[in-house]
Design a protein around this motif. Structure first.
Motif, PDB file in Angstrom:
ATOM      1  N   THR A 153      24.025  20.655  45.862  1.00  0.00           N
ATOM      2  CA  THR A 153      23.898  21.821  46.739  1.00  0.00           C
ATOM      3  C   THR A 153      22.451  22.252  46.972  1.00  0.00           C
ATOM      4  OG1 THR A 153      24.129  23.362  44.877  1.00  0.00           O
ATOM      5  CG2 THR A 153      26.155  22.707  46.039  1.00  0.00           C
ATOM      6  N   PHE A 154      21.500  21.507  46.414  1.00  0.00           N
ATOM      7  CA  PHE A 154      20.100  21.880  46.558  1.00  0.00           C
ATOM      8  C   PHE A 154      19.722  21.962  48.037  1.00  0.00           C
ATOM      9  CE2 PHE A 154      15.530  20.871  46.752  1.00  0.00           C
ATOM     10  CZ  PHE A 154      15.058  21.967  46.039  1.00  0.00           C
ATOM     11  N   ASN A 155      19.005  23.014  48.384  1.00  0.00           N
ATOM     12  CA  ASN A 155      18.539  23.287  49.746  1.00  0.00           C
ATOM     13  C   ASN A 155      19.666  23.602  50.728  1.00  0.00           C
ATOM     14  OD1 ASN A 155      15.805  23.628  49.962  1.00  0.00           O
ATOM     15  ND2 ASN A 155      15.381  21.434  50.038  1.00  0.00           N
ATOM     16  N   ALA A 156      20.810  23.999  50.200  1.00  0.00           N
ATOM     17  CA  ALA A 156      21.940  24.348  51.055  1.00  0.00           C
ATOM     18  C   ALA A 156      22.287  25.821  50.850  1.00  0.00           C
ATOM     19  CB  ALA A 156      23.144  23.477  50.703  1.00  0.00           C
ATOM     20  N   LYS A 157      23.262  26.280  51.601  1.00  0.00           N
ATOM     21  CA  LYS A 157      23.802  27.619  51.429  1.00  0.00           C
ATOM     22  C   LYS A 157      25.155  27.469  50.751  1.00  0.00           C
ATOM     23  CE  LYS A 157      25.142  31.795  53.862  1.00  0.00           C
ATOM     24  NZ  LYS A 157      25.217  32.483  55.160  1.00  0.00           N
ATOM     25  N   VAL A 158      25.304  28.133  49.585  1.00  0.00           N
ATOM     26  CA  VAL A 158      26.533  28.029  48.808  1.00  0.00           C
ATOM     27  C   VAL A 158      27.002  29.448  48.488  1.00  0.00           C
ATOM     28  CG1 VAL A 158      27.556  27.115  46.692  1.00  0.00           C
ATOM     29  CG2 VAL A 158      25.688  25.884  47.778  1.00  0.00           C
ATOM     30  N   ASP A 159      28.278  29.704  48.692  1.00  0.00           N
ATOM     31  CA  ASP A 159      28.818  31.032  48.420  1.00  0.00           C
ATOM     32  C   ASP A 159      30.083  30.907  47.583  1.00  0.00           C
ATOM     33  OD1 ASP A 159      29.656  33.656  48.384  1.00  0.00           O
ATOM     34  OD2 ASP A 159      29.565  33.926  50.558  1.00  0.00           O
ATOM     35  N   PHE A 160      29.979  31.314  46.317  1.00  0.00           N
ATOM     36  CA  PHE A 160      31.118  31.268  45.404  1.00  0.00           C
ATOM     37  C   PHE A 160      31.747  32.650  45.214  1.00  0.00           C
ATOM     38  CE2 PHE A 160      28.347  27.778  43.737  1.00  0.00           C
ATOM     39  CZ  PHE A 160      29.212  26.727  43.990  1.00  0.00           C
ATOM     40  N   VAL A 161      31.306  33.639  45.983  1.00  0.00           N
ATOM     41  CA  VAL A 161      31.816  35.002  45.814  1.00  0.00           C
ATOM     42  C   VAL A 161      33.328  35.009  46.041  1.00  0.00           C
ATOM     43  CG1 VAL A 161      31.791  37.359  46.743  1.00  0.00           C
ATOM     44  CG2 VAL A 161      29.645  36.099  46.436  1.00  0.00           C
ATOM     45  N   ASP A 162      34.035  35.596  45.092  1.00  0.00           N
ATOM     46  CA  ASP A 162      35.493  35.734  45.167  1.00  0.00           C
ATOM     47  C   ASP A 162      35.818  37.149  44.699  1.00  0.00           C
ATOM     48  OD1 ASP A 162      38.241  35.700  44.921  1.00  0.00           O
ATOM     49  OD2 ASP A 162      38.306  33.943  43.604  1.00  0.00           O
ATOM     50  N   LEU A 163      36.087  38.037  45.638  1.00  0.00           N
ATOM     51  CA  LEU A 163      36.319  39.441  45.308  1.00  0.00           C
ATOM     52  C   LEU A 163      37.555  39.643  44.441  1.00  0.00           C
ATOM     53  CD1 LEU A 163      35.314  41.071  48.715  1.00  0.00           C
ATOM     54  CD2 LEU A 163      33.917  40.767  46.662  1.00  0.00           C
ATOM     55  N   ASP A 164      38.470  38.688  44.445  1.00  0.00           N
ATOM     56  CA  ASP A 164      39.649  38.778  43.581  1.00  0.00           C
ATOM     57  C   ASP A 164      39.279  38.710  42.099  1.00  0.00           C
ATOM     58  OD1 ASP A 164      41.339  39.020  45.768  1.00  0.00           O
ATOM     59  OD2 ASP A 164      41.805  36.873  45.830  1.00  0.00           O
ATOM     60  N   THR A 165      38.111  38.135  41.785  1.00  0.00           N
ATOM     61  CA  THR A 165      37.703  38.025  40.386  1.00  0.00           C
ATOM     62  C   THR A 165      37.246  39.369  39.819  1.00  0.00           C
ATOM     63  OG1 THR A 165      35.455  37.330  40.992  1.00  0.00           O
ATOM     64  CG2 THR A 165      37.088  35.578  40.596  1.00  0.00           C
ATOM     65  N   LEU A 166      37.239  40.402  40.660  1.00  0.00           N
ATOM     66  CA  LEU A 166      36.934  41.748  40.181  1.00  0.00           C
ATOM     67  C   LEU A 166      38.118  42.390  39.462  1.00  0.00           C
ATOM     68  CD1 LEU A 166      34.927  43.182  43.211  1.00  0.00           C
ATOM     69  CD2 LEU A 166      34.064  42.867  40.880  1.00  0.00           C
ATOM     70  N   ALA A 167      39.306  41.793  39.545  1.00  0.00           N
ATOM     71  CA  ALA A 167      40.509  42.395  38.952  1.00  0.00           C
ATOM     72  C   ALA A 167      40.346  42.746  37.472  1.00  0.00           C
ATOM     73  CB  ALA A 167      41.725  41.498  39.178  1.00  0.00           C
ATOM     74  N   PRO A 168      39.817  41.861  36.619  1.00  0.00           N
ATOM     75  CA  PRO A 168      39.639  42.247  35.206  1.00  0.00           C
ATOM     76  C   PRO A 168      38.649  43.406  35.023  1.00  0.00           C
ATOM     77  CG  PRO A 168      39.482  39.864  35.457  1.00  0.00           C
ATOM     78  CD  PRO A 168      39.493  40.457  36.834  1.00  0.00           C
ATOM     79  N   VAL A 169      37.662  43.495  35.889  1.00  0.00           N
ATOM     80  CA  VAL A 169      36.700  44.596  35.822  1.00  0.00           C
ATOM     81  C   VAL A 169      37.411  45.899  36.197  1.00  0.00           C
ATOM     82  CG1 VAL A 169      34.501  45.507  36.678  1.00  0.00           C
ATOM     83  CG2 VAL A 169      34.798  43.025  36.401  1.00  0.00           C
ATOM     84  N   GLN A 170      38.229  45.847  37.242  1.00  0.00           N
ATOM     85  CA  GLN A 170      39.007  47.026  37.643  1.00  0.00           C
ATOM     86  C   GLN A 170      39.911  47.490  36.499  1.00  0.00           C
ATOM     87  OE1 GLN A 170      40.985  45.328  41.018  1.00  0.00           O
ATOM     88  NE2 GLN A 170      39.548  46.260  42.460  1.00  0.00           N
ATOM     89  N   GLU A 171      40.538  46.547  35.811  1.00  0.00           N
ATOM     90  CA  GLU A 171      41.408  46.899  34.690  1.00  0.00           C
ATOM     91  C   GLU A 171      40.615  47.533  33.551  1.00  0.00           C
ATOM     92  OE1 GLU A 171      44.596  47.703  32.482  1.00  0.00           O
ATOM     93  OE2 GLU A 171      44.596  47.090  34.585  1.00  0.00           O
ATOM     94  N   ALA A 172      39.419  47.023  33.283  1.00  0.00           N
ATOM     95  CA  ALA A 172      38.571  47.603  32.237  1.00  0.00           C
ATOM     96  C   ALA A 172      38.170  49.031  32.609  1.00  0.00           C
ATOM     97  CB  ALA A 172      37.327  46.736  32.024  1.00  0.00           C
ATOM     98  N   ILE A 173      37.917  49.260  33.874  1.00  0.00           N
ATOM     99  CA  ILE A 173      37.574  50.611  34.333  1.00  0.00           C
ATOM    100  C   ILE A 173      38.772  51.540  34.150  1.00  0.00           C
ATOM    101  CG2 ILE A 173      37.018  52.009  36.376  1.00  0.00           C
ATOM    102  CD1 ILE A 173      35.350  49.544  37.354  1.00  0.00           C
TER     103      ILE A 173
END
Length: 178
Positions: A153-173
């Motif tokens: 992926t060097f010199n490319a644009k890569v986006d691994f953002v997955d807003l669903d992975t916030l679920a455990p953080v929401q539960e901790a809150i």
């Protein structure tokens, strides 16, 4: 209990997570650079991009933490957060950045971000170029999946953002709030 989402984002992926978390929880979000104080906050959720092992904005957030406040810390980086070795490395780095009593009472989460080489500052672009050149010197049979991914992926644009992975953080809150 008053709560605040604080974020440190250089290129925007951490800000995306923080703004989404704010919408989902109703907790206000602010860039760490805009913070004057966190007085009256009982729960601070700090999201910070990982840069050379450091968590963006964490030092300032820790300095402003009121006595007795709880901290939920969310790191955002390129490393594969399903790889136990990556998690150990991140935890070791974060532990060095927090006072021992705070470390013991901090909930820690890790999310994947992204990178757009075309938007990197000179110093970050130089660092990534050096890392990639080192990675290319590793014999193919000894390259980890992480190293292969960096080279591919060097010199490319890569986006691994997955807003669903916030679920455990929401539960901790939810669990932390009365």
């Amino acid at each position: 209990m008053k709560s605040m989402i604080v974020y440190g984002s250089e290129y925007g992926t951490t800000r995306r997570y923080a703004e989404s978390l704010s919408r989902q929880t109703g907790i206000p979000a602010a860039d760490y650079k805009e913070l004057k104080d966190l007085a009256g906050c009982g729960l601070i959720i700090h999201l910070g991009g990982l840069y050379a092992g450091g968590v963006k904005g964490l030092k300032r957030t820790v300095k402003l933490l009121p006595p007795g406040a709880r901290l939920i810390l969310v790191t955002v980086g390129l490393a594969d957060v399903t790889d136990p070795e990556n998690i150990r490395n991140i935890q070791t780095s974060v532990q060095r950045q927090l006072p021992a009593p705070l470390w013991k009472n901090t909930q820690l989460f890790h999310l994947r971000g992204g990178i757009d080489y075309g938007k990197l500052h000179f110093a970050h672009k130089t660092m990534m170029t050096l890392l990639c050149n080192q990675a290319k010197r590793i014999p193919e049979e000894k390259r980890t999946a992480e190293v292969r991914a960096m080279i591919e992926t060097f010199n490319a644009k890569v986006d691994f953002v997955d807003l669903d992975t916030l679920a455990p953080v929401q539960e901790a809150i939810r669990t932390a709030l009365p």
